[in-house]
Design a protein around this motif. Structure first.
Motif, PDB file in Angstrom:
ATOM      1  N   THR A 174      12.673  45.468 -52.757  1.00  0.00           N
ATOM      2  CA  THR A 174      12.944  44.034 -52.702  1.00  0.00           C
ATOM      3  C   THR A 174      13.218  43.603 -51.271  1.00  0.00           C
ATOM      4  O   THR A 174      14.045  44.212 -50.578  1.00  0.00           O
ATOM      5  CB  THR A 174      14.161  43.671 -53.572  1.00  0.00           C
ATOM      6  OG1 THR A 174      13.909  44.031 -54.930  1.00  0.00           O
ATOM      7  CG2 THR A 174      14.446  42.176 -53.503  1.00  0.00           C
ATOM      8  N   TRP A 175      12.540  42.549 -50.852  1.00  0.00           N
ATOM      9  CA  TRP A 175      12.814  41.921 -49.556  1.00  0.00           C
ATOM     10  C   TRP A 175      13.775  40.760 -49.780  1.00  0.00           C
ATOM     11  O   TRP A 175      13.550  39.925 -50.644  1.00  0.00           O
ATOM     12  CB  TRP A 175      11.527  41.423 -48.913  1.00  0.00           C
ATOM     13  CG  TRP A 175      10.579  42.526 -48.546  1.00  0.00           C
ATOM     14  CD1 TRP A 175       9.465  42.915 -49.235  1.00  0.00           C
ATOM     15  CD2 TRP A 175      10.684  43.387 -47.415  1.00  0.00           C
ATOM     16  NE1 TRP A 175       8.866  43.973 -48.598  1.00  0.00           N
ATOM     17  CE2 TRP A 175       9.589  44.291 -47.474  1.00  0.00           C
ATOM     18  CE3 TRP A 175      11.579  43.500 -46.353  1.00  0.00           C
ATOM     19  CZ2 TRP A 175       9.381  45.271 -46.509  1.00  0.00           C
ATOM     20  CZ3 TRP A 175      11.376  44.483 -45.397  1.00  0.00           C
ATOM     21  CH2 TRP A 175      10.289  45.355 -45.476  1.00  0.00           C
ATOM     22  N   VAL A 176      14.842  40.727 -48.990  1.00  0.00           N
ATOM     23  CA  VAL A 176      15.861  39.697 -49.099  1.00  0.00           C
ATOM     24  C   VAL A 176      15.862  38.920 -47.782  1.00  0.00           C
ATOM     25  O   VAL A 176      16.098  39.504 -46.721  1.00  0.00           O
ATOM     26  CB  VAL A 176      17.245  40.308 -49.373  1.00  0.00           C
ATOM     27  CG1 VAL A 176      18.284  39.221 -49.584  1.00  0.00           C
ATOM     28  CG2 VAL A 176      17.184  41.233 -50.593  1.00  0.00           C
ATOM     29  N   ILE A 177      15.604  37.615 -47.852  1.00  0.00           N
ATOM     30  CA  ILE A 177      15.326  36.872 -46.620  1.00  0.00           C
ATOM     31  C   ILE A 177      16.176  35.606 -46.513  1.00  0.00           C
ATOM     32  O   ILE A 177      16.471  34.942 -47.495  1.00  0.00           O
ATOM     33  CB  ILE A 177      13.831  36.511 -46.518  1.00  0.00           C
ATOM     34  CG1 ILE A 177      13.382  35.663 -47.710  1.00  0.00           C
ATOM     35  CG2 ILE A 177      12.988  37.769 -46.439  1.00  0.00           C
ATOM     36  CD1 ILE A 177      11.920  35.217 -47.645  1.00  0.00           C
ATOM     37  N   ASP A 178      16.557  35.306 -45.290  1.00  0.00           N
ATOM     38  CA  ASP A 178      17.169  34.020 -44.966  1.00  0.00           C
ATOM     39  C   ASP A 178      16.330  33.422 -43.842  1.00  0.00           C
ATOM     40  O   ASP A 178      16.304  33.963 -42.732  1.00  0.00           O
ATOM     41  CB  ASP A 178      18.616  34.193 -44.513  1.00  0.00           C
ATOM     42  CG  ASP A 178      19.364  32.869 -44.453  1.00  0.00           C
ATOM     43  OD1 ASP A 178      18.699  31.817 -44.423  1.00  0.00           O
ATOM     44  OD2 ASP A 178      20.606  32.876 -44.421  1.00  0.00           O
ATOM     45  N   PRO A 179      15.628  32.332 -44.096  1.00  0.00           N
ATOM     46  CA  PRO A 179      14.716  31.805 -43.077  1.00  0.00           C
ATOM     47  C   PRO A 179      15.431  31.322 -41.834  1.00  0.00           C
ATOM     48  O   PRO A 179      14.946  31.501 -40.714  1.00  0.00           O
ATOM     49  CB  PRO A 179      14.014  30.652 -43.803  1.00  0.00           C
ATOM     50  CG  PRO A 179      14.964  30.251 -44.891  1.00  0.00           C
ATOM     51  CD  PRO A 179      15.616  31.524 -45.322  1.00  0.00           C
ATOM     52  N   ILE A 180      16.590  30.693 -42.033  1.00  0.00           N
ATOM     53  CA  ILE A 180      17.413  30.237 -40.904  1.00  0.00           C
ATOM     54  C   ILE A 180      18.873  30.421 -41.305  1.00  0.00           C
ATOM     55  O   ILE A 180      19.403  29.646 -42.104  1.00  0.00           O
ATOM     56  CB  ILE A 180      17.140  28.766 -40.546  1.00  0.00           C
ATOM     57  CG1 ILE A 180      15.683  28.570 -40.121  1.00  0.00           C
ATOM     58  CG2 ILE A 180      18.090  28.305 -39.422  1.00  0.00           C
ATOM     59  CD1 ILE A 180      15.286  27.116 -39.912  1.00  0.00           C
ATOM     60  N   ASP A 181      19.504  31.460 -40.796  1.00  0.00           N
ATOM     61  CA  ASP A 181      20.934  31.633 -41.032  1.00  0.00           C
ATOM     62  C   ASP A 181      21.668  30.921 -39.902  1.00  0.00           C
ATOM     63  O   ASP A 181      21.518  31.266 -38.733  1.00  0.00           O
ATOM     64  CB  ASP A 181      21.321  33.111 -41.053  1.00  0.00           C
ATOM     65  CG  ASP A 181      22.803  33.278 -41.316  1.00  0.00           C
ATOM     66  OD1 ASP A 181      23.240  32.878 -42.398  1.00  0.00           O
ATOM     67  OD2 ASP A 181      23.522  33.773 -40.421  1.00  0.00           O
ATOM     68  N   GLY A 182      22.452  29.923 -40.265  1.00  0.00           N
ATOM     69  CA  GLY A 182      23.089  29.074 -39.275  1.00  0.00           C
ATOM     70  C   GLY A 182      22.454  27.696 -39.259  1.00  0.00           C
ATOM     71  O   GLY A 182      22.266  27.102 -38.192  1.00  0.00           O
ATOM     72  N   THR A 183      22.141  27.178 -40.456  1.00  0.00           N
ATOM     73  CA  THR A 183      21.448  25.892 -40.540  1.00  0.00           C
ATOM     74  C   THR A 183      22.258  24.756 -39.919  1.00  0.00           C
ATOM     75  O   THR A 183      21.692  23.864 -39.273  1.00  0.00           O
ATOM     76  CB  THR A 183      21.116  25.559 -42.008  1.00  0.00           C
ATOM     77  OG1 THR A 183      20.211  26.534 -42.515  1.00  0.00           O
ATOM     78  CG2 THR A 183      20.471  24.193 -42.123  1.00  0.00           C
ATOM     79  N   THR A 184      23.579  24.772 -40.086  1.00  0.00           N
ATOM     80  CA  THR A 184      24.391  23.708 -39.489  1.00  0.00           C
ATOM     81  C   THR A 184      24.231  23.699 -37.976  1.00  0.00           C
ATOM     82  O   THR A 184      24.110  22.636 -37.346  1.00  0.00           O
ATOM     83  CB  THR A 184      25.871  23.866 -39.879  1.00  0.00           C
ATOM     84  OG1 THR A 184      25.993  23.798 -41.301  1.00  0.00           O
ATOM     85  CG2 THR A 184      26.721  22.764 -39.266  1.00  0.00           C
TER      86      THR A 184
END
Length: 262
Positions: free
Chosen positions: A79-89
């Motif tokens: 399984t690939w676990v992804i966050d496209p942009i961590d730190g959106t704020t």
């Protein structure tokens, strides 16, 4: 596994380039408000779509779990676990402290971790039992500083009572530590692996924010609170990491601040 890692790094950098294009055109960003201090932009959604497309093309039998879109099932057990942009704020306010995050999970363990910081052209990478690297340079933590000698990263989640982080800050100050918050948990975890922070503590993190960073810290020689990656994907949980010198103290003050339960 090396081929998987190299592909994940390449995908993270491509996704980071797309995100950086959005970041440099702030006036055109379309932003939605998901909740208190919880935002999403079309950059998050489109960068995740690109990341998913590239991962599915390279590994069609693998599952994919991400922050902004529904999970995609797989048959390989990977399984690939992804966050496209961590730190959106940070991202939507023009602050250059955000990352693209990709973790590869198999049998309840994170096998690959990639945290790419496009603004500073830094890529933190680890493969289980093969070490951690920053832009191909090995990361090896050998740090005897105490809590009073450096800074500890902290995170805050709106999914938990806000008094936990207040108690944590109070305890850190009592230990003589400086506390640091940059609103990107993944980037803070990478900074622990690089020796820039002594540790990091957050009462609740989602898997896409922390799995890659926990592996990178561990492979760099740091200490990580033991967790099952599959359980983190399902429920999220507390995250505490640190250098060998401060970890036990940081874990204790975190448990006292947040309560024993995860």
């Amino acid at each position: 596994m090396t081929d998987r890692k190299n592909t994940a790094v390449e995908i993270a950098r491509k996704a980071g380039q797309l995100a950086l294009e959005y970041f440099t055109d702030q006036d055109a960003l379309v932003i939605d408000h998901k909740g208190h201090q919880d935002f999403v932009s079309q950059a998050d959604r489109n960068v995740e779509l690109l990341t998913r497309e590239l991962l599915a093309g390279a590994f069609p039998d693998d599952a994919i779990v991400g922050e902004e879109h529904a999970p995609a099932t797989g048959t390989s057990g990977y399984t690939w676990v992804i966050d496209p942009i961590d730190g959106t704020t940070n991202f939507i306010n023009g602050i250059p402290a955000w990352t693209v995050v990709i973790a590869g999970v198999q049998d309840g363990q994170t096998q690959i971790g990639v945290i790419h910081d496009p603004c500073n052209n830094e890529t933190f990478v680890a493969v289980r039992d093969q070490g951690a690297f920053l832009n191909d340079a090995p990361l090896r933590l050998s740090d005897d500083r105490t809590m009073a000698d450096g800074s500890v990263g902290i995170g805050y989640s709106n999914r938990v009572d806000d008094q936990g982080v207040v108690r944590l800050v109070t305890a850190l100050v009592g230990q003589g530590a400086m506390f640091y918050r940059n609103a990107s948990g993944a980037l803070s975890l990478a900074y622990v692996a690089a020796g820039r922070l002594l540790g990091y503590s957050e009462e609740h993190m989602n898997a896409w924010d922390c799995l890659a960073g926990q592996l990178i810290v561990s492979e760099a020689g740091g200490c990580v609170e033991a967790q099952d990656a599959d359980a983190m994907i399902r429920d999220g949980g507390r995250v505490v990491v640190g250098t060998a010198t401060v970890f036990d103290t940081l874990l204790q003050v975190s448990q006292d601040a947040f309560g024993q339960a995860r």
